[in-house]
Design a protein around this motif. Structure first.
Motif, PDB file in Angstrom:
ATOM      1  N   ASP B 376       0.871  -1.178   0.000  1.00  0.00           N
ATOM      2  CA  ASP B 376       0.000   0.000   0.000  1.00  0.00           C
ATOM      3  C   ASP B 376       0.909   1.229   0.000  1.00  0.00           C
ATOM      4  O   ASP B 376       1.032   1.930   1.007  1.00  0.00           O
ATOM      5  N   GLU B 389      -8.947   1.754  -3.817  1.00  0.00           N
ATOM      6  CA  GLU B 389      -9.069   0.491  -3.091  1.00  0.00           C
ATOM      7  C   GLU B 389      -9.046  -0.713  -4.046  1.00  0.00           C
ATOM      8  O   GLU B 389      -8.405  -1.726  -3.793  1.00  0.00           O
ATOM      9  N   ASN B 393      -6.206  -3.920  -4.333  1.00  0.00           N
ATOM     10  CA  ASN B 393      -6.463  -5.365  -4.285  1.00  0.00           C
ATOM     11  C   ASN B 393      -5.800  -6.080  -5.461  1.00  0.00           C
ATOM     12  O   ASN B 393      -5.163  -7.110  -5.304  1.00  0.00           O
ATOM     13  N   THR B 419     -10.805  -6.913   1.577  1.00  0.00           N
ATOM     14  CA  THR B 419      -9.403  -6.547   1.409  1.00  0.00           C
ATOM     15  C   THR B 419      -8.526  -7.781   1.226  1.00  0.00           C
ATOM     16  O   THR B 419      -8.418  -8.626   2.127  1.00  0.00           O
TER      17      THR B 419
END
Lengths: 462, 462
Positions: B376, B389, B393, B419
């Motif tokens: 991230d 988001e 993933n 997630t």
């Protein structure tokens, strides 16, 4: 314990096991352990020690306190239950399996665990003469090693129930019925308890040698179907625990043709009771496949491997195939045959003693290496009360009580319909002709003492 | 193999295991075995040999063909699943257990197997700080060793179902519901499949650290009760598999007060996941007791002994208490504490690396020795697509694919709600600070390569 300490303690363990088996072979260890319930607690500490202890001390305690409390299933005079399989090849397999310490639930979790099981189960299927459709190599059927026969039966029932409810989604679980015979191992009843399903134990007759007949199955099916019940599986047995009876499979198969919803599961009682084969593995995976994200693997997703976790109850599974591989190779097919033939031959010696004796009668025809017999003496006078069926049962219970109190032999009781009787099962690797003779002498001695006491009681009462 | 051959081959097995663990400790064995599905079959014979083979030949094949296909769960760089427990004390316990070769289903079938399990489970309960009502010595509650945690969960659900249907005989099985959370181990779903019962996975939130809250349970209970359903058991977890989350037991217990029919089962994730304790053993025996004539014994009938066969699914049971006894004594309480603390400390080192890095973020608060994290990175420009988001993933799946392709490290994926993330679980006895550093360097390297490829693709697309 570090690697070098393990080397030392590992050697010592091997020595201890050799000593134990020499003593066992020579019957220097009693077949009934000389202990009473609760004996062990005062001998051990109240809690785990705060600091680790020297392993030599622990191993000494093991020898002193634990070993004497084992029931030695490999003892030459062990004739109870069914003697468990033991071989040194299997023990070395267990040593390697424990060293690998692997839960083997996925192919990826340990490729060797899965692949070796796939291969040796095909070897074993071939040795037992199963149809090729049961081989893992068939790609459709297959075999794997389950924890116990109880697990194998439970899994089979779950797969059959799933298959049935898939085809009949309207059916209530309350209406499903599992069929067994009164002679089926208690694994049937236990599976019904676990699953919360109805079970019906079909009767068998002494004149059929306690074998389940097709006509009995047909009658039950007609009755239950009329009553709105749904029998969905029948557990048939080749070699029951009580008497070694073989259910009449050709007849049962004929009946099943008229009831296509009824699936038949065979319980193959063989050298490794947890071996399970199916003709179509999808029955298992459709009932048991669960794949959470953390268990996804490229090989599993690609469908190129068997994921045994979907063939059984749990997730992790013991690594047993190495043991089976060592045994199959170490014994060879002929070694297995020789072991089985020796058990049958020793049992035949026992049967000859029984047949020649005026004291005993055989209750069910001897099957494999199992004889079911009872005390059934010729009446000494026309009024001898021992002639009646009820007193014979009572007499045999006293007789068994006497055998049970002895420390030099172990046998188990059973009931065949209403007949109380005694099982004599041969199977320990160390049992020889002399032990059969010794066992029979003990039985004769106890039988005479039982009869003597009985007749004295009769005289006193008369 | 006779006793003297066993002595020789047993020694050789010990030597092989020592060699293996030296190689493992020094990472001379790859953590990913270099094999492909199906590699083994051509290397072994097509069937079991007709005559038995020399064990030295078999053992050589074992070393050459089987050992390279093991996934070494004890490897210092094994960070997948939860590393399994292994100790040399446990291995010696397994050696003695296998030598005893005992199905231990009854006290009589082997007194030491039952009595030692009774004692060591109390030792373990004490070490874990369980209430005395869980001790076997209480005479009411007790503990035993099950095959796996899946078995323990299944048995508990069966006992709860029996207890519920005893009190509500009118209830249909179709209306019963098992409660778990979305984070409960797949053993919950599998038990529902096996039993053919409904299951409801209650949602958890990231802001609650994936812990099940009382309010969620209450809402589900109100909804299901109104709809005529019967939730009868809730499986709460202390340490989930995905992220180590701890369900909010105080809140759930409060809710359960208003629903006395709902029983709560705790899944204690500890060193031996198959350890199971109950406050009242009658819940088990009432659900699982089956005693056919051939299993009756004087001690069992007298009720003076625990018959563990009525505490679990099968009949025969593995003899595991000797292993636990050796481990508890060999390590001592402090040895266990040191092992657990070492795992937590190593995990803390990993967390420090993650926190200092601009590449990774922790997804769930680190629990015990488990960290759940993901790639991230800080966006490099305001328009950097990595900020969203959904792309995160996708990016992490590619990142995990790269890690998965490596041969020098093993980690597992998971999903926490929506997630996609990666689990880093510490637990091998041979893992040291250097292996954590190595692992983090590998992760950083793969993360940079993943990002580089991603951004080049973005540039290409833009």
């Amino acid at each position: 314990m570090d690697i070098e300490q393990f080397r030392k303690e590992g050697y010592k363990a091997i020595v201890k096991i050799c000593d134990y088996y020499y003593a066992l072979r020579e019957s220097k260890i009693p077949v009934i352990p000389p202990v009473e319930p609760g004996w062990l607690r005062p001998l051990l500490a109240d809690s785990a020690p705060q600091q680790g202890e020297d392993f030599a001390v622990i191993a000494e305690d093991y020898k002193k306190h634990i070993v004497p409390g084992y029931t030695p299933w490999q003892h030459p005079s062990f004739f109870a239950y069914f003697p468990t399989g033991f071989s040194f090849e299997g023990l070395i397999g267990d040593i390697f399996a424990s060293a690998a310490s692997n839960p083997g639930f996925n192919w990826t979790a340990s490729p060797s665990c899965t692949e070796l099981e796939i291969i040796v189960m095909d070897w074993a299927a071939q040795m037992l003469g199963l149809d090729r459709s049961f081989y893992n190599a068939s790609g459709v059927g297959g075999g794997c090693l389950q924890n116990t026969a109880s697990d194998a039966a439970l899994i089979t029932i779950v797969a059959a129930r799933r298959n049935y409810t898939n085809r009949h989604p309207e059916v209530k679980l309350e209406d499903l019925v599992i069929y067994v015979s009164t002679q089926t191992h208690s694994l049937g009843l236990k599976a019904a308890l676990i699953l919360g399903l109805q079970i019906r134990a079909l009767p068998v007759k002494a004149e059929d040698n306690f074998s389940l007949r097709g006509s009995t199955v047909r009658e039950a099916l007609e009755e239950d179907t009329k009553a709105g019940k749904r029998p969905f599986i029948l557990i048939a047995t080749v070699g029951t625990t009580s008497s070694g009876a073989i259910d009449n499979l050709p007849e049962i198969k004929e009946v099943a043709k008229d009831y296509p919803d009824l699936k038949i599961h065979w319980g193959l009682t063989n050298f490794d009771s947890s071996a399970m084969w199916v003709r179509d593995r999808r029955y298992l995976t459709e009932a048991l496949d669960i794949t959470p994200p953390f268990l996804r693997t490229p090989q599993g997703e690609a469908g190129t491997v068997i994921e045994f976790r979907n063939w059984h109850l749990g997730l992790g599974r013991r690594y047993r195939s190495v043991k089976l591989w060592f045994i199959l190779r170490g014994f060879g097919v002929e070694g297995f045959q020789a072991h089985i033939r020796k058990g049958i031959a020793l049992n035949r010696s026992f049967i000859e003693y029984v047949n020649k004796s005026p004291l005993f009668k055989i209750v069910a025809p001897p099957a494999f290496s199992l004889t079911v017999f009872r005390l059934d003496p010729k009446p000494q006078t026309p009024s001898d009360s021992i002639a009646s069926e009820q007193t014979l049962n009572e007499l045999n219970q006293i007789f068994y009580g006497r055998i049970n109190a002895r420390k030099d032999i172990i046998l188990t009781q059973t009931k065949l319909n209403d007949t109380f009787c005694i099982r004599f099962a041969v199977g320990s690797r160390y049992t020889e002709e002399e032990h059969i003779k010794q066992a029979f002498d003990v039985l004769t001695q106890e039988a005479n003492l039982t009869l003597e006491a009985w007749r004295q009681r009769e005289v006193g009462a008369g």
